[in-house]
Design a protein around this motif. Structure first.
Motif, PDB file in Angstrom:
ATOM      1  N   ASP A 142       0.807  -1.215   0.000  1.00 42.80           N
ATOM      2  CA  ASP A 142       0.000   0.000   0.000  1.00 42.80           C
ATOM      3  C   ASP A 142       0.847   1.275   0.000  1.00 42.80           C
ATOM      4  O   ASP A 142       0.297   2.370   0.099  1.00 42.80           O
ATOM      5  N   LEU A 143       2.162   1.153  -0.144  1.00 44.23           N
ATOM      6  CA  LEU A 143       2.993   2.346  -0.239  1.00 44.23           C
ATOM      7  C   LEU A 143       2.733   3.064  -1.563  1.00 44.23           C
ATOM      8  O   LEU A 143       2.476   2.437  -2.582  1.00 44.23           O
ATOM      9  N   LYS A 144       2.814   4.365  -1.529  1.00 45.27           N
ATOM     10  CA  LYS A 144       2.680   5.187  -2.731  1.00 45.27           C
ATOM     11  C   LYS A 144       4.031   5.862  -2.945  1.00 45.27           C
ATOM     12  O   LYS A 144       4.373   6.816  -2.249  1.00 45.27           O
ATOM     13  N   VAL A 145       4.785   5.343  -3.910  1.00 48.70           N
ATOM     14  CA  VAL A 145       6.201   5.678  -4.040  1.00 48.70           C
ATOM     15  C   VAL A 145       6.457   6.426  -5.336  1.00 48.70           C
ATOM     16  O   VAL A 145       6.162   5.930  -6.432  1.00 48.70           O
ATOM     17  N   GLY A 146       7.027   7.609  -5.215  1.00 45.17           N
ATOM     18  CA  GLY A 146       7.514   8.351  -6.363  1.00 45.17           C
ATOM     19  C   GLY A 146       9.023   8.228  -6.451  1.00 45.17           C
ATOM     20  O   GLY A 146       9.707   8.162  -5.425  1.00 45.17           O
ATOM     21  N   VAL A 147       9.531   8.163  -7.665  1.00 41.98           N
ATOM     22  CA  VAL A 147      10.977   8.062  -7.890  1.00 41.98           C
ATOM     23  C   VAL A 147      11.376   9.187  -8.834  1.00 41.98           C
ATOM     24  O   VAL A 147      10.711   9.431  -9.850  1.00 41.98           O
ATOM     25  N   VAL A 148      12.459   9.868  -8.510  1.00 42.65           N
ATOM     26  CA  VAL A 148      12.893  11.017  -9.307  1.00 42.65           C
ATOM     27  C   VAL A 148      14.403  10.987  -9.465  1.00 42.65           C
ATOM     28  O   VAL A 148      15.127  10.515  -8.573  1.00 42.65           O
ATOM     29  N   ALA A 149      14.875  11.456 -10.617  1.00 42.29           N
ATOM     30  CA  ALA A 149      16.310  11.626 -10.852  1.00 42.29           C
ATOM     31  C   ALA A 149      16.493  12.751 -11.849  1.00 42.29           C
ATOM     32  O   ALA A 149      15.627  12.998 -12.695  1.00 42.29           O
ATOM     33  N   PRO A 150      17.634  13.431 -11.790  1.00 41.13           N
ATOM     34  CA  PRO A 150      17.885  14.517 -12.748  1.00 41.13           C
ATOM     35  C   PRO A 150      18.234  13.982 -14.129  1.00 41.13           C
ATOM     36  O   PRO A 150      18.796  12.893 -14.272  1.00 41.13           O
ATOM     37  N   TRP A 151      17.877  14.748 -15.148  1.00 36.29           N
ATOM     38  CA  TRP A 151      18.352  14.504 -16.508  1.00 36.29           C
ATOM     39  C   TRP A 151      19.793  15.000 -16.612  1.00 36.29           C
ATOM     40  O   TRP A 151      20.147  16.035 -16.033  1.00 36.29           O
ATOM     41  N   ASP A 152      20.597  14.291 -17.386  1.00 38.49           N
ATOM     42  CA  ASP A 152      21.925  14.746 -17.760  1.00 38.49           C
ATOM     43  C   ASP A 152      21.808  15.330 -19.164  1.00 38.49           C
ATOM     44  O   ASP A 152      21.561  14.595 -20.123  1.00 38.49           O
ATOM     45  N   PRO A 153      21.958  16.638 -19.342  1.00 38.28           N
ATOM     46  CA  PRO A 153      21.768  17.233 -20.674  1.00 38.28           C
ATOM     47  C   PRO A 153      22.612  16.583 -21.758  1.00 38.28           C
ATOM     48  O   PRO A 153      22.169  16.461 -22.905  1.00 38.28           O
ATOM     49  N   ALA A 154      23.823  16.141 -21.407  1.00 43.19           N
ATOM     50  CA  ALA A 154      24.699  15.549 -22.409  1.00 43.19           C
ATOM     51  C   ALA A 154      24.195  14.188 -22.878  1.00 43.19           C
ATOM     52  O   ALA A 154      24.473  13.774 -24.007  1.00 43.19           O
ATOM     53  N   VAL A 155      23.446  13.505 -22.032  1.00 43.47           N
ATOM     54  CA  VAL A 155      22.956  12.156 -22.346  1.00 43.47           C
ATOM     55  C   VAL A 155      21.477  12.169 -22.707  1.00 43.47           C
ATOM     56  O   VAL A 155      21.048  11.516 -23.669  1.00 43.47           O
ATOM     57  N   ASP A 156      20.690  12.916 -21.947  1.00 38.00           N
ATOM     58  CA  ASP A 156      19.231  12.845 -22.038  1.00 38.00           C
ATOM     59  C   ASP A 156      18.610  13.976 -22.852  1.00 38.00           C
ATOM     60  O   ASP A 156      17.432  13.905 -23.205  1.00 38.00           O
ATOM     61  N   GLY A 157      19.375  15.031 -23.129  1.00 38.79           N
ATOM     62  CA  GLY A 157      18.828  16.177 -23.825  1.00 38.79           C
ATOM     63  C   GLY A 157      18.370  17.252 -22.857  1.00 38.79           C
ATOM     64  O   GLY A 157      18.616  17.173 -21.643  1.00 38.79           O
ATOM     65  N   GLU A 158      17.661  18.240 -23.374  1.00 38.43           N
ATOM     66  CA  GLU A 158      17.282  19.398 -22.566  1.00 38.43           C
ATOM     67  C   GLU A 158      15.777  19.665 -22.563  1.00 38.43           C
ATOM     68  O   GLU A 158      15.345  20.747 -22.179  1.00 38.43           O
ATOM     69  N   GLN A 159      14.966  18.682 -22.997  1.00 36.21           N
ATOM     70  CA  GLN A 159      13.520  18.881 -22.987  1.00 36.21           C
ATOM     71  C   GLN A 159      12.958  18.925 -21.576  1.00 36.21           C
ATOM     72  O   GLN A 159      11.883  19.484 -21.347  1.00 36.21           O
TER      73      GLN A 159
END
Length: 280
Positions: free
Chosen positions: A183-200
């Motif tokens: 019943d846990l409600k879990v959010g997961v977050v991580a930063p984008w790396d502009p060099a790898v993931d882009g800048e959108q």
């Protein structure tokens, strides 16, 4: 049986089928609670909402929010979808901002160009996640305990906690175990790396809610509101950024976050996919 105007909209997307779908029953005053719950189970969407007349003169409209398993006091993508549908139906706010009534209380919204945005409500629970809960969270997400860089309660009604990882790729590779998360409600977050993931976008987010009958929510306003309060408040995020969510589900959700004075605004596009009537 009564017939109601009905829309199904896509929230946090600029084109249909790329965001988080929401069923909206319009002018549903008088509809019994059990019929609302039954219709939400039938749609089997993460949320179904019912637009109603407000019970306080301070509000422009009222909304009730149901998952397939019960009613929520607040949720973000239903709040934006409700506002967009109310405005499209000719709704005129009483003041400079729009005020929604829901079980959590009064939520302030505003037009933001082609988007609508809500002011993040105060957190009902914040602070670090308890150390004895972290092993369960890590196991439920399939992580080694050292991969969790930080974990915070970011609960603004639904019960969210959030964990921070190092990379977008690690977030997208997660294959959670619903039986462990429970019943846990879990959010997961991580930063984008502009060099790898882009800048959108600047952050990648996923939301796991197996206890509500929705293993993964495509794009989640309430979670992003709580995460924004955490990340901006701790200096991990700038005062304005875009979060990407839904990538792992072949969606392209974009959540626009902006701090303005004491408020953090969470916004997105809303597009209509289905329009007609429903017999309840």
């Amino acid at each position: 049986m009564p017939i109601f105007d009905f829309k199904q909209v896509d929230v946090f997307a600029s084109e249909p089928l790329k965001g988080n779908p929401l069923a909206v029953v319009i002018a549903a005053d008088g509809l019994a609670d059990d019929r609302m719950a039954a219709f939400a189970r039938w749609t089997n969407l993460s949320e179904t909402i019912f637009l109603l007349r407000p019970t306080t003169p301070r509000a422009d409209y009222r909304v009730r929010i149901f998952t397939p398993r019960g009613e929520l006091p607040f949720a973000g993508h239903p709040t934006l979808g409700a506002c967009a549908v109310w405005l499209a139906g000719g709704g005129r706010p009483r003041g400079e901002t729009i005020v929604q009534e829901c079980p959590l209380g009064l939520i302030t919204l505003r037009r933001d160009g082609s988007r609508v945005a809500f002011a993040a409500p105060p957190l009902e629970r914040s602070g670090p996640v308890e150390a004895d809960l972290l092993p369960r969270i890590a196991a439920g997400l399939g992580l080694a305990s050292g991969e969790i860089r930080d974990a915070q309660w970011v609960d603004n009604g639904p019960g969210w906690l959030a964990v921070l990882l190092d990379t977008r790729r690690r977030v997208l590779d997660l294959r959670p175990d619903p039986a462990i998360l429970g019943d846990l409600k879990v959010g997961v977050v991580a930063p984008w790396d502009p060099a790898v993931d882009g800048e959108q976008a600047q952050f990648e987010v996923r939301a796991f809610v197996p206890g509500l009958g929705v293993p993964e929510d495509p794009v989640t306003g309430s979670l992003n509101a709580g995460v924004a309060q955490w990340l901006i408040g701790s200096g991990r995020a700038p005062g304005s950024y875009v979060a990407s969510q839904g990538t792992a589900l072949s969606r392209a959700g974009r959540v626009h976050v902006e701090r303005s004075g004491p408020d953090i605004w969470v916004g997105g596009e809303v597009v209509t996919c289905v329009e007609g009537t429903v017999t309840l």
